[in-house]
Design a protein around this motif. Sequence first.
Motif, PDB file in Angstrom:
ATOM      1  N   LYS A 353       0.838  -1.209   0.000  1.00  0.00           N
ATOM      2  CA  LYS A 353       0.000   0.000   0.000  1.00  0.00           C
ATOM      3  C   LYS A 353       0.870   1.256   0.000  1.00  0.00           C
ATOM      4  O   LYS A 353       0.520   2.260  -0.640  1.00  0.00           O
ATOM      5  CB  LYS A 353      -0.914  -0.006   1.225  1.00  0.00           C
ATOM      6  CG  LYS A 353      -2.046  -1.029   1.141  1.00  0.00           C
ATOM      7  CD  LYS A 353      -2.953  -0.938   2.363  1.00  0.00           C
ATOM      8  CE  LYS A 353      -4.144  -1.880   2.238  1.00  0.00           C
ATOM      9  NZ  LYS A 353      -5.045  -1.803   3.418  1.00  0.00           N
ATOM     10  N   LYS A 354       1.998   1.188   0.690  1.00  0.00           N
ATOM     11  CA  LYS A 354       2.915   2.328   0.721  1.00  0.00           C
ATOM     12  C   LYS A 354       3.470   2.606  -0.680  1.00  0.00           C
ATOM     13  O   LYS A 354       3.569   3.770  -1.106  1.00  0.00           O
ATOM     14  CB  LYS A 354       4.057   2.045   1.691  1.00  0.00           C
ATOM     15  CG  LYS A 354       5.086   3.149   1.788  1.00  0.00           C
ATOM     16  CD  LYS A 354       6.196   2.782   2.763  1.00  0.00           C
ATOM     17  CE  LYS A 354       7.271   3.866   2.802  1.00  0.00           C
ATOM     18  NZ  LYS A 354       8.385   3.494   3.710  1.00  0.00           N
ATOM     19  N   THR A 357       0.769   4.297  -2.688  1.00  0.00           N
ATOM     20  CA  THR A 357       0.582   5.694  -2.271  1.00  0.00           C
ATOM     21  C   THR A 357       1.691   6.568  -2.816  1.00  0.00           C
ATOM     22  O   THR A 357       1.442   7.656  -3.369  1.00  0.00           O
ATOM     23  CB  THR A 357       0.543   5.785  -0.732  1.00  0.00           C
ATOM     24  OG1 THR A 357      -0.554   5.012  -0.243  1.00  0.00           O
ATOM     25  CG2 THR A 357       0.382   7.231  -0.290  1.00  0.00           C
ATOM     26  N   GLU A 358       2.931   6.110  -2.671  1.00  0.00           N
ATOM     27  CA  GLU A 358       4.068   6.885  -3.175  1.00  0.00           C
ATOM     28  C   GLU A 358       4.046   6.994  -4.691  1.00  0.00           C
ATOM     29  O   GLU A 358       4.602   7.938  -5.262  1.00  0.00           O
ATOM     30  CB  GLU A 358       5.372   6.245  -2.705  1.00  0.00           C
ATOM     31  CG  GLU A 358       5.585   6.346  -1.196  1.00  0.00           C
ATOM     32  CD  GLU A 358       6.847   5.645  -0.733  1.00  0.00           C
ATOM     33  OE1 GLU A 358       7.446   4.903  -1.551  1.00  0.00           O
ATOM     34  OE2 GLU A 358       7.241   5.829   0.433  1.00  0.00           O
ATOM     35  N   TRP A 361      -1.200   6.492  -6.308  1.00  0.00           N
ATOM     36  CA  TRP A 361      -2.472   5.785  -6.335  1.00  0.00           C
ATOM     37  C   TRP A 361      -3.181   5.933  -4.996  1.00  0.00           C
ATOM     38  O   TRP A 361      -2.587   5.686  -3.952  1.00  0.00           O
ATOM     39  CB  TRP A 361      -2.251   4.299  -6.631  1.00  0.00           C
ATOM     40  CG  TRP A 361      -1.680   4.040  -8.000  1.00  0.00           C
ATOM     41  CD1 TRP A 361      -0.360   3.988  -8.346  1.00  0.00           C
ATOM     42  CD2 TRP A 361      -2.426   3.802  -9.192  1.00  0.00           C
ATOM     43  NE1 TRP A 361      -0.226   3.748  -9.689  1.00  0.00           N
ATOM     44  CE2 TRP A 361      -1.480   3.614 -10.237  1.00  0.00           C
ATOM     45  CE3 TRP A 361      -3.787   3.730  -9.499  1.00  0.00           C
ATOM     46  CZ2 TRP A 361      -1.865   3.358 -11.559  1.00  0.00           C
ATOM     47  CZ3 TRP A 361      -4.163   3.470 -10.802  1.00  0.00           C
ATOM     48  CH2 TRP A 361      -3.220   3.282 -11.818  1.00  0.00           C
ATOM     49  N   ALA A 362      -4.447   6.353  -5.027  1.00  0.00           N
ATOM     50  CA  ALA A 362      -5.217   6.555  -3.802  1.00  0.00           C
ATOM     51  C   ALA A 362      -6.707   6.325  -4.079  1.00  0.00           C
ATOM     52  O   ALA A 362      -7.193   6.553  -5.196  1.00  0.00           O
ATOM     53  CB  ALA A 362      -5.007   7.977  -3.268  1.00  0.00           C
ATOM     54  N   ASP A 363      -7.407   5.831  -3.059  1.00  0.00           N
ATOM     55  CA  ASP A 363      -8.854   5.610  -3.182  1.00  0.00           C
ATOM     56  C   ASP A 363      -9.557   6.879  -2.743  1.00  0.00           C
ATOM     57  O   ASP A 363      -9.836   7.094  -1.562  1.00  0.00           O
ATOM     58  CB  ASP A 363      -9.268   4.423  -2.314  1.00  0.00           C
ATOM     59  CG  ASP A 363     -10.763   4.140  -2.399  1.00  0.00           C
ATOM     60  OD1 ASP A 363     -11.416   4.711  -3.292  1.00  0.00           O
ATOM     61  OD2 ASP A 363     -11.262   3.357  -1.567  1.00  0.00           O
ATOM     62  N   THR A 364      -9.875   7.724  -3.688  1.00  0.00           N
ATOM     63  CA  THR A 364     -10.468   9.030  -3.360  1.00  0.00           C
ATOM     64  C   THR A 364     -11.990   8.999  -3.322  1.00  0.00           C
ATOM     65  O   THR A 364     -12.610   9.918  -2.789  1.00  0.00           O
ATOM     66  CB  THR A 364     -10.025  10.085  -4.395  1.00  0.00           C
ATOM     67  OG1 THR A 364     -10.416   9.665  -5.703  1.00  0.00           O
ATOM     68  CG2 THR A 364      -8.507  10.273  -4.349  1.00  0.00           C
ATOM     69  N   VAL A 370      -8.061   1.838  -5.681  1.00  0.00           N
ATOM     70  CA  VAL A 370      -7.244   3.042  -5.795  1.00  0.00           C
ATOM     71  C   VAL A 370      -7.257   3.524  -7.243  1.00  0.00           C
ATOM     72  O   VAL A 370      -7.490   2.749  -8.180  1.00  0.00           O
ATOM     73  CB  VAL A 370      -5.794   2.780  -5.327  1.00  0.00           C
ATOM     74  CG1 VAL A 370      -5.765   2.432  -3.848  1.00  0.00           C
ATOM     75  CG2 VAL A 370      -5.117   1.683  -6.149  1.00  0.00           C
ATOM     76  N   LYS A 372      -5.531   6.758 -10.063  1.00  0.00           N
ATOM     77  CA  LYS A 372      -4.475   7.738 -10.306  1.00  0.00           C
ATOM     78  C   LYS A 372      -4.834   8.527 -11.555  1.00  0.00           C
ATOM     79  O   LYS A 372      -5.037   7.954 -12.628  1.00  0.00           O
ATOM     80  CB  LYS A 372      -3.132   7.019 -10.495  1.00  0.00           C
ATOM     81  CG  LYS A 372      -1.949   7.925 -10.774  1.00  0.00           C
ATOM     82  CD  LYS A 372      -0.672   7.089 -10.932  1.00  0.00           C
ATOM     83  CE  LYS A 372       0.542   7.934 -11.227  1.00  0.00           C
ATOM     84  NZ  LYS A 372       1.777   7.103 -11.356  1.00  0.00           N
ATOM     85  N   GLY A 405      -6.354  -2.780  -2.849  1.00  0.00           N
ATOM     86  CA  GLY A 405      -7.106  -1.755  -3.557  1.00  0.00           C
ATOM     87  C   GLY A 405      -6.982  -1.887  -5.059  1.00  0.00           C
ATOM     88  O   GLY A 405      -7.208  -0.924  -5.801  1.00  0.00           O
TER      89      GLY A 405
END
Length: 543
Positions: A353-354, A357-358, A361-364, A370, A372, A405
């Motif tokens: 997941k890290k 994120t870096e 990619w995020a679940d907005t 997730v 992007k 995700g």
Amino acid sequence: MAAFAVINSMSSPAADSEFIGPDFRAAGETGSQGSEELNSPASEELVVAVGTHGGEPETGFNPITGWGNSREPLVQSTLFKRDSKANLINDLATDYTVIDDGLKWTVTIRDDVKFHDGEPLTAKDVAFTFNTAANTGGSIDLSMLEKATATDDYTVEFELNDPQSTFINKLVALGIVPEHAYSAETYGSNPIGSGPYKFVQWDKGQQVIFEANQDYYGQEPYFKKLTMLFMGSDSAFAAAKAGQVDLAEIPASYANQEVDGMKIVSLDSIDARGISFPMNPNTGKKNENGYATGNNVTSDPAIRKALNIGIDRQALIKGALNGQGKEEFTGVDKLPWGNKEAIFEDGNIEEAKKILTEGGWADTDGDGIVEKNGLKAEFTLLYPANAQERQALAVSVGEEAKKLGINIKVEGKSWDEIYSLCYSTPNVWGYGSLDPTDVYLRYYSKSYDPSTRNNVIMYNNSAVDNYLRTAITSPDQETANKNWQLAAWDGTTGFSEKGDASWMWMATINYVYIMDEDLDIGTPKIQPHGADIFGSILEWKRA
């Protein structure tokens, strides 16, 4: 067969390695002993059910079109074979030398071998077989072979256009056919060879029958008649339970079954299952065959690395394979050219997941997937529709990916469909060979070829290319293996997860068989992709 003595600077790929043969485990179940006396004619007949891997050859029993390649061809002889520890040993060959910087190979052969029709086997037959296979583009890659020439009755010279040290593996893989009795149209249906078994009859879609070759130059087979039944795995298991077959390959899901008078044998293998990741974005570009290329999700290294690190391979093996397999991280972990430094810890969801994120990619939107720049982290994963264990692995990977995700949609397709989609869509493949050429064709940028499915992900890394070229052209096996390893990971780059994470390797599968409890199959050979259960056939007997 006499032990093979290496007389040049090349050695057997596995001869000096830590490679260990198959994990041969037999869980014999208690049952009644058959009433037949062991020396009766029936005891020397063997009925086997095959089909879950390999099965009935579409083009018949012709080595030039694929029969027996890298496995025991039964009907034909090969120049060399490998023993249970993968060491090179003689079959037809008695010697070989390599000169001219690896561009000329000279092989001498036995002078006491006859084909099943009584005609002598000579160097002309060897040259004919290799030239025909190279010119017809058979299943063995012989693109490096310029020509083969018989210089006398028992000496053949191979001239190469590229000094490939792995050419020795072609001399192991290809069965020799008789020039005087070969027709591309008919040979597969009525093959003549010089191997331990003669072809008798092929009832297409049902069975093939072989009988022992009484004039075989090697060890005489114990079983005088061998009948192969072509049937699916479930039918094969039912036939074994009913006492209709002596041996059957069965799915891993049946590994814990108990059948009176039968035993379950599980063979470790080097047959790895991996997922290809198209490396380029999908820009609408099509390849030479008009197929779409690239994938906007898997072209992102964060996705590839997160899946590699986040997926728990032990969970896949326990669930999808019923425990019948081993973790796999590079596709060649167990082999002399596998790089232990490229192996990593998996099942680390937080680290995965890290990485996502870096990577941006995020679940907005809170849907569990997730994204992007408006692109969802989801893609289709293909598998051959008739391959149970690949389906199970694909489904399990999809379940594991949800924890990260990433949404994976699993679809079973025919091979024809997969071959048109694999340049843009991940697929579950199977590879496992004692020939490192597989690694070269999978990752070398210039090996990309839509007609052969080489380098389907269109991978291109100049450093990896340099290592692969050095490896395949090096006459020194130690240097070759070192460069195969560096191609996976050199501390900075490579095709493995620590580098470009170009594939996600999951597991090597076990081959599971049910067989009569009195059947002794000797010491099985290394099980490659597609299995080689008959590799030790000359050791088989009734216990």
